[in-house]
Design a protein around this motif. Structure first.
Motif, PDB file in Angstrom:
ATOM      1  N   VAL A 105      -6.050  25.382 -16.577  1.00  0.00           N
ATOM      2  CA  VAL A 105      -6.382  26.500 -17.469  1.00  0.00           C
ATOM      3  C   VAL A 105      -7.893  26.556 -17.633  1.00  0.00           C
ATOM      4  N   SER A 106      -8.455  27.740 -17.659  1.00  0.00           N
ATOM      5  CA  SER A 106      -9.901  27.916 -17.838  1.00  0.00           C
ATOM      6  C   SER A 106     -10.188  28.562 -19.188  1.00  0.00           C
ATOM      7  N   GLU A 107     -11.187  28.019 -19.897  1.00  0.00           N
ATOM      8  CA  GLU A 107     -11.760  28.613 -21.101  1.00  0.00           C
ATOM      9  C   GLU A 107     -10.766  28.743 -22.258  1.00  0.00           C
ATOM     10  N   LEU A 108      -9.679  28.025 -22.222  1.00  0.00           N
ATOM     11  CA  LEU A 108      -8.729  28.000 -23.331  1.00  0.00           C
ATOM     12  C   LEU A 108      -8.477  26.553 -23.736  1.00  0.00           C
ATOM     13  N   CYS A 109      -8.047  26.361 -24.978  1.00  0.00           N
ATOM     14  CA  CYS A 109      -7.788  25.017 -25.501  1.00  0.00           C
ATOM     15  C   CYS A 109      -6.309  24.877 -25.854  1.00  0.00           C
ATOM     16  N   PRO A 110      -5.742  23.686 -25.676  1.00  0.00           N
ATOM     17  CA  PRO A 110      -4.332  23.497 -26.051  1.00  0.00           C
ATOM     18  C   PRO A 110      -4.144  23.645 -27.554  1.00  0.00           C
ATOM     19  N   HIS A 111      -3.091  24.362 -27.941  1.00  0.00           N
ATOM     20  CA  HIS A 111      -2.784  24.464 -29.371  1.00  0.00           C
ATOM     21  C   HIS A 111      -1.420  23.882 -29.716  1.00  0.00           C
ATOM     22  N   SER A 112      -0.595  23.561 -28.707  1.00  0.00           N
ATOM     23  CA  SER A 112       0.662  22.880 -29.000  1.00  0.00           C
ATOM     24  C   SER A 112       1.213  22.246 -27.738  1.00  0.00           C
ATOM     25  N   ILE A 113       2.004  21.198 -27.943  1.00  0.00           N
ATOM     26  CA  ILE A 113       2.753  20.577 -26.852  1.00  0.00           C
ATOM     27  C   ILE A 113       4.101  20.155 -27.397  1.00  0.00           C
ATOM     28  N   VAL A 115       3.672  17.433 -12.211  1.00  0.00           N
ATOM     29  CA  VAL A 115       3.793  18.759 -11.616  1.00  0.00           C
ATOM     30  C   VAL A 115       3.642  19.801 -12.718  1.00  0.00           C
ATOM     31  N   VAL A 116       2.774  20.788 -12.491  1.00  0.00           N
ATOM     32  CA  VAL A 116       2.501  21.826 -13.484  1.00  0.00           C
ATOM     33  C   VAL A 116       2.959  23.169 -12.946  1.00  0.00           C
ATOM     34  N   ASP A 117       3.669  23.939 -13.779  1.00  0.00           N
ATOM     35  CA  ASP A 117       4.102  25.281 -13.419  1.00  0.00           C
ATOM     36  C   ASP A 117       3.400  26.294 -14.316  1.00  0.00           C
ATOM     37  N   HIS A 118       2.829  27.341 -13.702  1.00  0.00           N
ATOM     38  CA  HIS A 118       2.143  28.393 -14.458  1.00  0.00           C
ATOM     39  C   HIS A 118       3.190  29.350 -15.034  1.00  0.00           C
ATOM     40  N   SER A 159      -5.568  35.984 -23.744  1.00  0.00           N
ATOM     41  CA  SER A 159      -6.041  35.020 -24.738  1.00  0.00           C
ATOM     42  C   SER A 159      -5.122  33.818 -24.887  1.00  0.00           C
ATOM     43  N   MET A 160      -3.981  33.796 -24.193  1.00  0.00           N
ATOM     44  CA  MET A 160      -3.048  32.684 -24.306  1.00  0.00           C
ATOM     45  C   MET A 160      -2.453  32.371 -22.943  1.00  0.00           C
ATOM     46  N   SER A 161      -2.156  31.102 -22.724  1.00  0.00           N
ATOM     47  CA  SER A 161      -1.488  30.660 -21.500  1.00  0.00           C
ATOM     48  C   SER A 161      -0.426  29.630 -21.863  1.00  0.00           C
ATOM     49  N   VAL A 162       0.568  29.488 -20.990  1.00  0.00           N
ATOM     50  CA  VAL A 162       1.645  28.514 -21.180  1.00  0.00           C
ATOM     51  C   VAL A 162       1.880  27.795 -19.862  1.00  0.00           C
ATOM     52  N   ARG A 163       2.049  26.474 -19.952  1.00  0.00           N
ATOM     53  CA  ARG A 163       2.347  25.666 -18.781  1.00  0.00           C
ATOM     54  C   ARG A 163       3.599  24.817 -19.039  1.00  0.00           C
ATOM     55  N   GLN A 164       4.414  24.685 -18.003  1.00  0.00           N
ATOM     56  CA  GLN A 164       5.524  23.733 -18.002  1.00  0.00           C
ATOM     57  C   GLN A 164       5.099  22.528 -17.165  1.00  0.00           C
ATOM     58  N   VAL A 165       5.331  21.340 -17.672  1.00  0.00           N
ATOM     59  CA  VAL A 165       4.876  20.120 -17.002  1.00  0.00           C
ATOM     60  C   VAL A 165       6.051  19.148 -16.885  1.00  0.00           C
ATOM     61  N   VAL A 166       6.167  18.537 -15.729  1.00  0.00           N
ATOM     62  CA  VAL A 166       7.143  17.464 -15.525  1.00  0.00           C
ATOM     63  C   VAL A 166       6.384  16.234 -15.053  1.00  0.00           C
ATOM     64  N   VAL A 167       6.583  15.120 -15.741  1.00  0.00           N
ATOM     65  CA  VAL A 167       6.017  13.836 -15.308  1.00  0.00           C
ATOM     66  C   VAL A 167       7.144  13.046 -14.663  1.00  0.00           C
ATOM     67  N   GLU A 168       6.955  12.701 -13.393  1.00  0.00           N
ATOM     68  CA  GLU A 168       8.006  12.068 -12.605  1.00  0.00           C
ATOM     69  C   GLU A 168       7.591  10.667 -12.164  1.00  0.00           C
ATOM     70  N   THR A 207       9.652  16.152 -19.797  1.00  0.00           N
ATOM     71  CA  THR A 207       9.340  17.556 -19.548  1.00  0.00           C
ATOM     72  C   THR A 207       8.563  18.062 -20.759  1.00  0.00           C
ATOM     73  N   ALA A 208       7.605  18.946 -20.519  1.00  0.00           N
ATOM     74  CA  ALA A 208       6.734  19.387 -21.612  1.00  0.00           C
ATOM     75  C   ALA A 208       6.383  20.856 -21.441  1.00  0.00           C
ATOM     76  N   THR A 209       6.198  21.516 -22.581  1.00  0.00           N
ATOM     77  CA  THR A 209       5.634  22.860 -22.627  1.00  0.00           C
ATOM     78  C   THR A 209       4.317  22.772 -23.380  1.00  0.00           C
ATOM     79  N   VAL A 210       3.236  23.221 -22.746  1.00  0.00           N
ATOM     80  CA  VAL A 210       1.909  23.175 -23.356  1.00  0.00           C
ATOM     81  C   VAL A 210       1.405  24.606 -23.475  1.00  0.00           C
ATOM     82  N   SER A 211       0.983  24.989 -24.673  1.00  0.00           N
ATOM     83  CA  SER A 211       0.472  26.338 -24.920  1.00  0.00           C
ATOM     84  C   SER A 211      -1.012  26.276 -25.234  1.00  0.00           C
ATOM     85  N   PHE A 212      -1.735  27.324 -24.828  1.00  0.00           N
ATOM     86  CA  PHE A 212      -3.191  27.381 -24.961  1.00  0.00           C
ATOM     87  C   PHE A 212      -3.596  28.698 -25.612  1.00  0.00           C
TER      88      PHE A 212
END
Length: 322
Positions: free
Chosen positions: A77-85, A102-105, A111-120, A128-133
């Protein structure tokens, strides 16, 4: 006649920073190690590889996986900060084996982005995680700290209570001294896993990194997310309505959520108030409020903990992801 040797126990009630003590050296080394495992190695498009901290609990600490998931998402993610996980723990991990992230867009807005993350690990999902920016735009700061709050450095370090742990808890307690976490933590009572007593109501501890670090809001957010996982399982046992202990019950983290309300400087003091708000069946919900030294409410947390009777060998430590 020769006098018997007297073993002088170290004093863990004074300052930690800039003391040159063995504990400070070990804590700084632990922070160096954590920063290394949060420096993810690119392994393809939106894929990363990472290692783990030295094992303290017989498996990978859940807070490390939370911080790595947030760091991996932030790297895309560019120019945004995480606000929740929001993290779900799927299975335990082996700290000796490498991790694949592994990160999924999921979404990219203006002004907002969301990523799905899996740590394997070895092809199996650990979390599994959802991170919002978002943009972390300026807002009014609400001061939420109570007047007359106890100054952090007037409280004992967590290692003080580890030093005083009862005989049956001395061995796991010594881990917090010999292999301390990368944090300075101060608390006014012993946790349950170090001989504390069950009690109702909230509990507060102070925490910060053992030295100043470089890095912007995403770096400090990941480090705060790491630290936010400490002592929540212990809190579920402390305030459980039935008599429970680490000798009779096992506490496992099912999921963990962090909401960041403003940018964080985690090399400064933060108070962490934790409270169990619900217990149903074998599950307890613990919520937390993190306030910085200036009285600003910087983050909130929630964790669901499984507290169930021991059916096999005793667990290896208090902070155990499921």
């Amino acid at each position: 006649m020769s006098m018997p040797e007297v073993t002088v126990q170290p004093d863990f009630t004074g300052p930690l920073r800039a003391t040159g003590s063995r504990l400070e050296t070990a804590t700084l080394g632990a922070l160096d190690e954590l920063q290394q495992v949060l420096t993810l190695q690119p392994a393809g498009a939106d894929r990363f590889r990472a290692g783990s901290e030295v094992s303290r609990f017989g498996r990978i600490f859940g807070g490390q996986l939370v911080a790595q998931a947030m760091s991996a998402a932030s790297a895309t993610v560019s120019e945004l900060c995480p606000h929740s996980i929001h993290v779900s723990f799927v299975r335990p991990g082996d700290s000796a084996a490498p991790l694949d992230i592994v990160v999924d867009h999921t979404r990219d807005g203006r002004s907002m982005s969301v990523r799905q993350v899996v740590v394997e690990q070895d092809g199996n999902a650990l979390v599994t995680a959802t991170v919002s920016f978002d943009t972390h735009s300026e807002s009014a700061d609400a001061v939420t700290a109570a007047e007359g709050a106890t100054a952090p450095e007037s409280l004992p370090l967590l290692q003080h209570w580890a030093q005083l742990a009862p005989a049956g808890l001395a061995a796991p307690g010594s881990t917090w001294i010999d292999t301390p976490p990368p944090l300075e933590m101060r608390i006014g009572e012993p946790p349950i896993f170090l001989g504390g007593k069950q009690a109702p109501g909230p509990r507060v501890h102070w925490m910060r990194l053992p030295r100043r670090i470089d890095g912007g809001p995403p770096t400090h957010a990941a480090l705060l997310a790491y630290a936010s996982d400490y002592l929540l399982v212990d809190m579920a046992l402390r305030s459980h309505p039935r008599p429970v202990s680490y000798a009779s019950h096992r506490g496992l983290t099912l999921d963990h959520t962090v909401w960041l309300h403003r940018p964080v400087r985690f090399d400064r003091w933060h108070s962490y108030t934790q409270q169990t708000v619900a217990v149903g069946g074998h599950r307890a919900l613990v919520q937390g409020t993190i306030v910085d030294i200036d009285g600003r409410h910087v983050a909130s947390t929630a964790q669901e903990v499984l507290v169930r009777p021991m059916s096999g060998p005793r667990g290896t430590g208090p902070e155990q992801p499921a």
